[in-house]
Design a protein around this motif. Structure first.
Motif: not given
Length: 172
Positions: A138-144
């Motif tokens: 979730i962190f990586m996708v939202v950060s992207i």
């Protein structure tokens, strides 16, 4: 016709902000239970520590990616704050592109790690570690997505204080 979008956005923001608050409350209650069980009942329980660690992991990663807005982030920005706005815009372009690339390259390996961890469970709660570490994805996708929006806004000459997802951005 921006009213329904604004209302929907406020509701989603409130729900996203409620997740870390709920997790912090769960940590607090678990901590109090642990203190009472250890020092009053003289029978410590281990699951409370597990709840605190999992909740802290989720608070940090969820909070940074989903709940924290761009203007709420803490930064060491002596150089950024001392240059002209045009240079700041190019800083945002370069660094947002770099972060999208880094997170994008790291996403498949992290996905493999999280899905692999379904074979192991936590000691007390018997939760699959894939559930525990799913917040990393979730962190990586939202950060992207966040840094793609920052990149797009910077390329178009908009400031970071502008609304991140306005009706104009959605319309194209």
């Amino acid at each position: 016709m921006s009213f329904p979008f604004a209302s929907w956005k406020r509701t989603v923001r409130a729900a996203a902000d409620a997740v870390p608050a709920f997790l912090l409350a769960a940590m607090f209650v678990s901590f109090i239970i642990q203190v009472v069980m250890r020092y009053v009942v003289d029978s410590p329980v281990g699951w409370t520590v597990e709840v605190c660690v999992i909740a802290w992991l989720w608070i940090v990663l969820w909070g940074q990616s989903v709940s924290t807005s761009e203007d709420e982030e803490i930064r060491f920005d002596i150089i950024y704050g001392s240059v002209r706005p045009a240079v700041r815009r190019w800083f945002r372009v370069v660094f947002s592109a770099a972060l999208v690339a880094i997170y994008g390259i790291a996403l498949p390996a992290n996905w493999d790690f999280v899905t692999f961890m379904k074979i192991q469970e936590t000691s007390y709660l018997d939760l699959p570690f894939s559930w525990v570490f799913s917040v990393l994805i979730i962190f990586m996708v939202v950060s992207i997505l966040r840094y793609l929006v920052i990149f797009w806004q910077s390329v178009r000459g908009r400031e970071p204080g502008d609304d991140a997802l306005s009706d104009r951005d959605l319309a194209g």
